[in-house]
Design a protein around this motif. Structure first.
Motif, PDB file in Angstrom:
ATOM      1  N   ASN A   9     -11.556   8.975   9.588  1.00 43.26           N
ATOM      2  CA  ASN A   9     -11.048   9.015   8.595  1.00 43.26           C
ATOM      3  C   ASN A   9     -12.071   7.959   7.611  1.00 43.26           C
ATOM      4  OD1 ASN A   9     -10.246   9.452   5.835  1.00 43.26           O
ATOM      5  ND2 ASN A   9      -7.845   9.323   6.746  1.00 43.26           N
ATOM      6  N   LYS A  11     -12.228   7.937   4.553  1.00 41.47           N
ATOM      7  CA  LYS A  11     -11.359   8.101   3.373  1.00 41.47           C
ATOM      8  C   LYS A  11     -12.587   8.160   2.087  1.00 41.47           C
ATOM      9  CE  LYS A  11      -7.962   5.515   4.848  1.00 41.47           C
ATOM     10  NZ  LYS A  11      -6.688   4.901   5.242  1.00 41.47           N
ATOM     11  N   HIS A  96      -2.711  13.917   4.778  1.00 39.16           N
ATOM     12  CA  HIS A  96      -2.170  12.741   5.176  1.00 39.16           C
ATOM     13  C   HIS A  96      -1.382  11.866   4.754  1.00 39.16           C
ATOM     14  CE1 HIS A  96      -3.733   8.470   5.251  1.00 39.16           C
ATOM     15  NE2 HIS A  96      -4.454   8.488   6.657  1.00 39.16           N
ATOM     16  N   GLU A 168       1.026   9.529  12.239  1.00 39.05           N
ATOM     17  CA  GLU A 168       0.853   8.167  11.657  1.00 39.05           C
ATOM     18  C   GLU A 168       1.890   7.524  11.246  1.00 39.05           C
ATOM     19  OE1 GLU A 168      -3.967   8.172  10.345  1.00 39.05           O
ATOM     20  OE2 GLU A 168      -3.075   8.921   9.065  1.00 39.05           O
ATOM     21  N   ALA A 172       1.871   1.890   9.181  1.00 36.74           N
ATOM     22  CA  ALA A 172       0.467   0.715  10.641  1.00 36.74           C
ATOM     23  C   ALA A 172      -0.683   1.758   9.809  1.00 36.74           C
ATOM     24  CB  ALA A 172       0.508   1.216  11.804  1.00 36.74           C
ATOM     25  N   ILE A 173      -0.855   2.194   8.399  1.00 31.91           N
ATOM     26  CA  ILE A 173      -2.432   2.819   7.597  1.00 31.91           C
ATOM     27  C   ILE A 173      -2.677   1.797   7.206  1.00 31.91           C
ATOM     28  CG2 ILE A 173      -3.111   4.284   6.697  1.00 31.91           C
ATOM     29  CD1 ILE A 173      -1.272   6.321   7.832  1.00 31.91           C
ATOM     30  N   GLY A 174      -3.856   1.211   7.458  1.00 37.03           N
ATOM     31  CA  GLY A 174      -4.326   0.465   6.578  1.00 37.03           C
ATOM     32  C   GLY A 174      -3.636  -1.430   6.536  1.00 37.03           C
ATOM     33  N   GLY A 212      -2.654   7.264  14.413  1.00 40.18           N
ATOM     34  CA  GLY A 212      -3.539   6.162  13.138  1.00 40.18           C
ATOM     35  C   GLY A 212      -2.749   5.256  12.736  1.00 40.18           C
ATOM     36  N   GLY A 213      -3.469   4.819  12.850  1.00 40.21           N
ATOM     37  CA  GLY A 213      -2.833   3.311  12.448  1.00 40.21           C
ATOM     38  C   GLY A 213      -2.928   1.730  12.721  1.00 40.21           C
ATOM     39  N   SER A 214      -4.433   1.343  12.395  1.00 35.55           N
ATOM     40  CA  SER A 214      -4.487   0.046  12.344  1.00 35.55           C
ATOM     41  C   SER A 214      -4.841   0.270  13.591  1.00 35.55           C
ATOM     42  CB  SER A 214      -3.745  -0.642  11.914  1.00 35.55           C
ATOM     43  OG  SER A 214      -3.770  -1.069  10.627  1.00 35.55           O
ATOM     44  N   MET A 215      -5.608   1.160  14.279  1.00 40.62           N
ATOM     45  CA  MET A 215      -6.281   1.117  15.541  1.00 40.62           C
ATOM     46  C   MET A 215      -7.312   0.198  15.613  1.00 40.62           C
ATOM     47  SD  MET A 215      -6.778   4.405  18.568  1.00 40.62           S
ATOM     48  CE  MET A 215      -5.613   5.070  18.988  1.00 40.62           C
ATOM     49  N   LEU A 233      -7.208   8.805  14.560  1.00 39.77           N
ATOM     50  CA  LEU A 233      -7.394   9.222  14.246  1.00 39.77           C
ATOM     51  C   LEU A 233      -7.414   6.483  13.124  1.00 39.77           C
ATOM     52  CD1 LEU A 233      -8.230  10.968  11.772  1.00 39.77           C
ATOM     53  CD2 LEU A 233      -5.686  10.912  10.869  1.00 39.77           C
ATOM     54  N   ILE A 234      -8.998   7.245  12.962  1.00 38.18           N
ATOM     55  CA  ILE A 234      -9.470   5.475  12.581  1.00 38.18           C
ATOM     56  C   ILE A 234      -9.811   5.653  11.247  1.00 38.18           C
ATOM     57  CG2 ILE A 234     -10.769   3.672  13.025  1.00 38.18           C
ATOM     58  CD1 ILE A 234      -9.873   6.392  16.105  1.00 38.18           C
ATOM     59  N   GLY A 235      -9.429   4.850  10.627  1.00 43.11           N
ATOM     60  CA  GLY A 235      -9.883   4.857   8.799  1.00 43.11           C
ATOM     61  C   GLY A 235     -10.308   3.786   8.829  1.00 43.11           C
ATOM     62  N   GLY A 236     -10.426   2.357   8.562  1.00 38.89           N
ATOM     63  CA  GLY A 236     -11.096   0.850   8.738  1.00 38.89           C
ATOM     64  C   GLY A 236     -11.601   0.720   9.493  1.00 38.89           C
TER      65      GLY A 236
END
Ligand code: PEP
Length: 257
Positions: A9, A11, A96, A168, A172-174, A212-215, A233-236
Motif C-alpha cells: 500500500n 498510500k 483502510h 491492521e 501498529a500502522i506507520g 498489516g501494521g509495521s511489517m 498489507l505493507i505500507g512504509g
C-alpha cells in the motif's frame, strides 16, 4: 493450503516517474520468484496506468487504494469500480483505517463498496482493526466482531470466497510498533472463527487473512509463519524494493511446511 498474498500500500507516495523507478527495480528482483506468493502493488490512482504497463508479463498484480460505492454520476473526485477494472486493476483496498479516520468511512459504507467491487470481479482487501485505546480497554474482540459483521453484511458464500481480510491494528500502522506474531495470530483466528459462524468452516479455512501494521524485513518471517497469517498489507516497507522483496521472500519461505 492458502497462498500468501503480499500487497504494498503505497498510500499517497510516488509520482509516475518514481512509480516507474520502483517497479523497474522490483521487476529485476521478482524474476527469481515463481508465483509462490501473490504480489500486489497498490500505487496512487495517478500511477495505475503507468504501473499496469510496467507489471505486464510479470507476476505482480495491481490494486487501487480506494473506490466509490457508486457506479457513476455526479461524485466529484471519485473513481468507480469499473474504472479500475478497465485499466487492469484486480484488487482494491477498502476500509483502510486512514480512510475510516480521516474520511469518516463506516462499516456500512465499506460494505457497500465491497459489494460494488465484487460485482466487477475486483478482489476487495477489506481492512479491520482496533485502536490502541480499544486494545488497552480489553475490547479488541468485540470491535473486530462488529467490524467483520458490518463489512461482510449480506454477502453470499460465493462472494466471501473472493474477499481478502486485512487485520491492521490501528496502533501498529506507520508507528514502527508491530503486533507480536502471537497477538496478531490470535486476532486472525478470531476472524476465521467469526467468518465460520457467519458462513461455514469450509469457507473460513480458505479465507486469506493478511496482517498489516509495521511489517518489515526484520519481523516478516515471524509474522508470516504463524498458522493463520496468510500474507501482509505493507505500507512504509513497500516503498523500497529491497525491503518489499525481503518481505516477499519471507512469504515464499513461510509457505514451505
Ligand atoms: C498500511 O498502511 O496498511 C500499513 C500497514 O502501513 P505500515 O506498514 O507503514 O504500518
Amino acid at each position: 493450503m492458502r497462498k500468501k498474498v503480499i500487497a504494498g500500500n503505497w498510500k499517497m507516495n510516488k509520482d509516475i516517474h518514481e512509480t516507474a523507478g520502483l517497479i523497474n527495480e522490483l521487476k529485476e528482483r521478482i524474476k527469481d520468484f515463481q508465483n509462490e506468493v501473490d504480489v500486489v502493488l497498490c500505487p496512487p490512482f495517478t500511477s495505475l496506468v503507468v504501473a499496469k504497463s510496467l507489471v505486464q508479463g510479470t507476476p505482480m498484480k495491481l490494486g487501487a487504494q480506494n473506490m466509490s460505492q457508486h457506479d457513476d454520476g455526479a461524485y466529484t473526485g471519485e473513481v468507480s469500480a469499473r474504472m479500475l477494472t478497465t485499466i487492469g486493476c484486480e484488487y482494491v483496498i477498502l476500509g483502510h483505517s486512514e480512510r475510516r479516520q480521516y474520511f469518516k468511512e463506516t462499516d456500512d459504507l465499506v460494505n457497500a463498496k465491497v459489494k460494488k467491487a465484487l460485482k466487477v470481479m475486483l478482489t476487495p482487501i477489506i481492512c479491520v482493526g482496533e485502536t490502541l485505546e480499544e486494545r488497552e480497554s480489553g475490547v479488541t474482540d468485540r470491535i473486530i466482531a462488529a467490524q467483520i459483521k458490518g463489512v461482510l453484511h449480506e454477502l453470499s458464500s460465493e462472494e466471501i470466497q473472493k474477499c481478502i481480510i486485512a487485520y491492521e491494528p490501528v496502533w501498529a500502522i506507520g508507528t514502527g510498533k508491530n503486533a507480536t506474531p502471537d497477538q496478531a495470530n490470535q486476532v486472525h483466528k478470531l476472524i476465521r472463527k467469526l467468518v465460520s459462524q457467519l458462513f461455514s468452516w469450509s469457507l473460513a479455512e480458505k479465507l486469506v487473512i493478511q496482517y498489516g501494521g509495521s511489517m518489515n524485513a526484520q519481523n516478516a518471517a515471524d509474522l508470516l509463519s504463524q498458522s493463520d497469517i496468510d500474507g501482509g498489507l505493507i505500507g512504509g516497507a513497500s516503498l523500497k524494493s529491497d525491503t518489499f522483496m525481503a518481505i516477499v521472500q519471507a512469504g515464499v519461505e513461510a509457505r514451505i511446511p
